[in-house]
Design an enzyme around this catalytic site. Structure first.
Site, PDB file in Angstrom:
ATOM      1  N   HIS A 137      48.685  37.735  49.688  1.00  0.00           N
ATOM      2  CA  HIS A 137      47.664  38.602  49.049  1.00  0.00           C
ATOM      3  C   HIS A 137      48.113  40.052  49.189  1.00  0.00           C
ATOM      4  O   HIS A 137      48.024  40.642  50.276  1.00  0.00           O
ATOM      5  CB  HIS A 137      46.298  38.408  49.712  1.00  0.00           C
ATOM      6  CG  HIS A 137      45.205  39.208  49.057  1.00  0.00           C
ATOM      7  ND1 HIS A 137      44.049  38.633  48.598  1.00  0.00           N
ATOM      8  CD2 HIS A 137      45.088  40.538  48.783  1.00  0.00           C
ATOM      9  CE1 HIS A 137      43.274  39.566  48.063  1.00  0.00           C
ATOM     10  NE2 HIS A 137      43.882  40.733  48.174  1.00  0.00           N
TER      11      HIS A 137
ATOM     12  N   HIS B  82      48.504  44.087  47.132  1.00  0.00           N
ATOM     13  CA  HIS B  82      48.310  45.022  46.020  1.00  0.00           C
ATOM     14  C   HIS B  82      49.520  45.954  45.951  1.00  0.00           C
ATOM     15  O   HIS B  82      49.817  46.646  46.929  1.00  0.00           O
ATOM     16  CB  HIS B  82      47.047  45.866  46.234  1.00  0.00           C
ATOM     17  CG  HIS B  82      45.810  45.040  46.314  1.00  0.00           C
ATOM     18  ND1 HIS B  82      45.049  44.727  45.213  1.00  0.00           N
ATOM     19  CD2 HIS B  82      45.215  44.423  47.357  1.00  0.00           C
ATOM     20  CE1 HIS B  82      44.023  43.969  45.581  1.00  0.00           C
ATOM     21  NE2 HIS B  82      44.101  43.761  46.880  1.00  0.00           N
TER      22      HIS B  82
ATOM     23  N   ASP C 223      46.512  41.847  52.216  1.00  0.00           N
ATOM     24  CA  ASP C 223      45.589  42.683  51.427  1.00  0.00           C
ATOM     25  C   ASP C 223      45.978  44.150  51.543  1.00  0.00           C
ATOM     26  O   ASP C 223      45.115  45.037  51.444  1.00  0.00           O
ATOM     27  CB  ASP C 223      44.124  42.455  51.835  1.00  0.00           C
ATOM     28  CG  ASP C 223      43.139  43.031  50.819  1.00  0.00           C
ATOM     29  OD1 ASP C 223      43.541  43.247  49.653  1.00  0.00           O
ATOM     30  OD2 ASP C 223      41.984  43.269  51.192  1.00  0.00           O
TER      31      ASP C 223
ATOM     32  N   HIS D  68      37.834  36.368  45.833  1.00  0.00           N
ATOM     33  CA  HIS D  68      37.235  37.451  46.625  1.00  0.00           C
ATOM     34  C   HIS D  68      35.817  36.998  46.921  1.00  0.00           C
ATOM     35  O   HIS D  68      34.967  36.996  46.027  1.00  0.00           O
ATOM     36  CB  HIS D  68      37.256  38.782  45.866  1.00  0.00           C
ATOM     37  CG  HIS D  68      36.708  39.926  46.679  1.00  0.00           C
ATOM     38  ND1 HIS D  68      37.497  40.942  47.163  1.00  0.00           N
ATOM     39  CD2 HIS D  68      35.461  40.179  47.125  1.00  0.00           C
ATOM     40  CE1 HIS D  68      36.752  41.776  47.878  1.00  0.00           C
ATOM     41  NE2 HIS D  68      35.501  41.334  47.866  1.00  0.00           N
TER      42      HIS D  68
ATOM     43  N   LYS E 232      42.700  34.892  39.866  1.00  0.00           N
ATOM     44  CA  LYS E 232      41.916  35.558  40.898  1.00  0.00           C
ATOM     45  C   LYS E 232      40.493  35.782  40.411  1.00  0.00           C
ATOM     46  O   LYS E 232      40.289  36.352  39.339  1.00  0.00           O
ATOM     47  CB  LYS E 232      42.573  36.901  41.243  1.00  0.00           C
ATOM     48  CG  LYS E 232      41.797  37.767  42.227  1.00  0.00           C
ATOM     49  CD  LYS E 232      41.824  37.213  43.637  1.00  0.00           C
ATOM     50  CE  LYS E 232      40.888  37.976  44.569  1.00  0.00           C
ATOM     51  NZ  LYS E 232      41.545  39.060  45.280  1.00  0.00           N
TER      52      LYS E 232
ATOM     53  N   HIS F  62      41.197  36.904  52.273  1.00  0.00           N
ATOM     54  CA  HIS F  62      40.817  37.859  53.317  1.00  0.00           C
ATOM     55  C   HIS F  62      39.463  37.529  53.953  1.00  0.00           C
ATOM     56  O   HIS F  62      38.512  38.297  53.849  1.00  0.00           O
ATOM     57  CB  HIS F  62      40.848  39.305  52.823  1.00  0.00           C
ATOM     58  CG  HIS F  62      40.269  39.564  51.451  1.00  0.00           C
ATOM     59  ND1 HIS F  62      39.016  39.163  51.077  1.00  0.00           N
ATOM     60  CD2 HIS F  62      40.782  40.187  50.364  1.00  0.00           C
ATOM     61  CE1 HIS F  62      38.782  39.533  49.842  1.00  0.00           C
ATOM     62  NE2 HIS F  62      39.841  40.146  49.386  1.00  0.00           N
TER      63      HIS F  62
ATOM     64  N   HIS G 165      45.997  53.538  48.589  1.00  0.00           N
ATOM     65  CA  HIS G 165      45.237  54.528  47.824  1.00  0.00           C
ATOM     66  C   HIS G 165      45.755  55.901  48.236  1.00  0.00           C
ATOM     67  O   HIS G 165      46.058  56.121  49.420  1.00  0.00           O
ATOM     68  CB  HIS G 165      43.748  54.451  48.156  1.00  0.00           C
ATOM     69  CG  HIS G 165      43.063  53.217  47.642  1.00  0.00           C
ATOM     70  ND1 HIS G 165      42.541  53.118  46.378  1.00  0.00           N
ATOM     71  CD2 HIS G 165      42.845  52.016  48.225  1.00  0.00           C
ATOM     72  CE1 HIS G 165      41.998  51.922  46.204  1.00  0.00           C
ATOM     73  NE2 HIS G 165      42.184  51.213  47.315  1.00  0.00           N
TER      74      HIS G 165
END
Ligand code: NCD
Ligand code: ZN
Length: 347
Positions: free
Chosen positions: A13, A15, A246, A135, A98, A173, A250
């Site tokens: 998992h 990003h 996860d 999620h 997902k 998660h 940012h």
């Protein structure tokens, strides 16, 4: 110096974002992991096989020279996902779909508002044995943020498991004792990923000496009792629990803001932080299963052929990393990480 050599792990998992952000964070994951499931919550989201394959190309093009890292793609489910997309995804080498409940997290606005809208898609996924990644949080404003996962289990996940008995599901998660108990008692074909932050911290960490925006992620950190249950699950050797960081980068100013984004970046020290958790309970010997075996087995992929070595050699995490034209504040910024990755070796 104590060292630990283990099969190269995978991250189930992750990003990676796109463009300059992708180029900034990808090398951290590629140095540690053989493969990763790449989350599709770009803006706009990755909803078709064609878009996912194009995104995959951009990831491969951004890899450091000589890297063998393999991005594994998953598609973002919406109320309008066509059932025919499942067969296309299957033959196009896509590894899952997902489910983001609409409004549950970062870039989930196009997510599913009601599971009835994707019933036929889920049926096709069962037929084609395509994995559903979930999620697991309800979104109602009346539901306490700390109860969202438990409510999701009762209201959405349990009925889903019954309605689609052949569907393979990864509960992503997980953060609560309730989720651990759900997975342990679930029918065959249900597994879960666990992040480093939910193993390392409880919700007090969000408020230590003041508010800590860099420790805010979704699902939010939970209680110490929940953390104990997660550690027990991850380090138990139970193949239904495996690694998914996860890691969610940012830009610094979007987290240090009046309305800060959810997401913790951990790719710079991911396997090292998991080693710390396993070591803390004297179960380092069980790290390879969780990090490098159970996930591959669940997804029907061969385990990685090569190995990495970690040394018990503390190092200080930088205060920030470059992130395109911005900066990114990583987990443990300015603090020590106990294990260091030395390098990797072929079999
Ligand atoms: C993720 C992100 O930033 O994309 N954020 C997070 O807090 N985990 C989205 C997600 O996985 O929920
Ligand atoms: Zn995520």
């Amino acid at each position: 110096m104590t060292t630990l050599t283990l099969r190269r792990p995978d991250d189930w998992h992750l990003h990676l974002r796109d463009g300059a952000a992708l180029a900034a964070v990808l090398p951290f994951t590629a140095a540690r992991f053989g493969r990763a499931i790449i989350m599709p919550n770009l803006n706009p989201p990755v909803t078709t096989t064609q878009q996912a394959l194009a995104y995959r190309e951009r990831i491969v093009a951004a890899l450091p020279a000589g890297s063998n890292f393999q991005p594994l793609m998953t598609l973002y489910l919406t109320d309008g996902t066509a059932p025919e997309e499942v067969a296309r995804a299957r033959s196009g080498g896509i590894f899952g779909f997902k489910l983001y409940p609409a409004g549950a997290t970062t870039n989930s606005e196009s997510g599913v508002t009601d599971l009835r809208n994707i019933r036929r898609v889920l049926e096709r996924m069962s037929e084609h044995d395509v994995v559903l990644q979930v999620h697991g949080e309800v979104t109602g404003v009346e539901v306490d943020v700390f109860d969202r996962e438990a409510r999701f289990i009762d209201e959405v996940l349990l009925p889903l498991c019954v309605r689609h008995p052949g569907l393979r599901i990864v509960f992503e998660h997980i953060t609560t004792r309730r989720a651990v108990e759900f997975v342990r008692s679930a029918r065959a074909g249900v597994a879960a990923t666990i992040t480093p932050q939910h193993l390392l911290m409880n919700r007090n960490a969000l408020f230590t000496g003041g508010i800590r925006p860099h420790l805010y992620c979704l699902p939010v950190l939970k209680t110490e009792d929940d953390r104990a249950a997660l550690i027990d699950a991850a380090t138990s050797g139970d193949p239904r629990f495996f690694l998914g960081t996860d890691s969610a980068p940012h830009a610094r100013h979007t987290k240090e803001a009046a309305c800060g984004c959810a997401g913790i970046f951990s790719a710079h020290a991911a396997i090292e932080l998991y080693a710390e958790v396993f070591d803390s309970v004297g179960r380092l010997a069980l790290l390879p299963g969780f990090a490098a075996e159970f996930g591959a087995d669940f997804y029907g992929l061969p385990r990685n052929p090569d190995f990495i070595t970690l040394a018990d050699e503390p190092w200080q995490v930088p205060d920030s990393y470059a992130f395109g034209n911005d900066r990114l504040v990583p987990l443990r910024a300015g603090e020590m990480v106990r294990w260091r990755m030395l390098g990797s070796a072929g079999k």
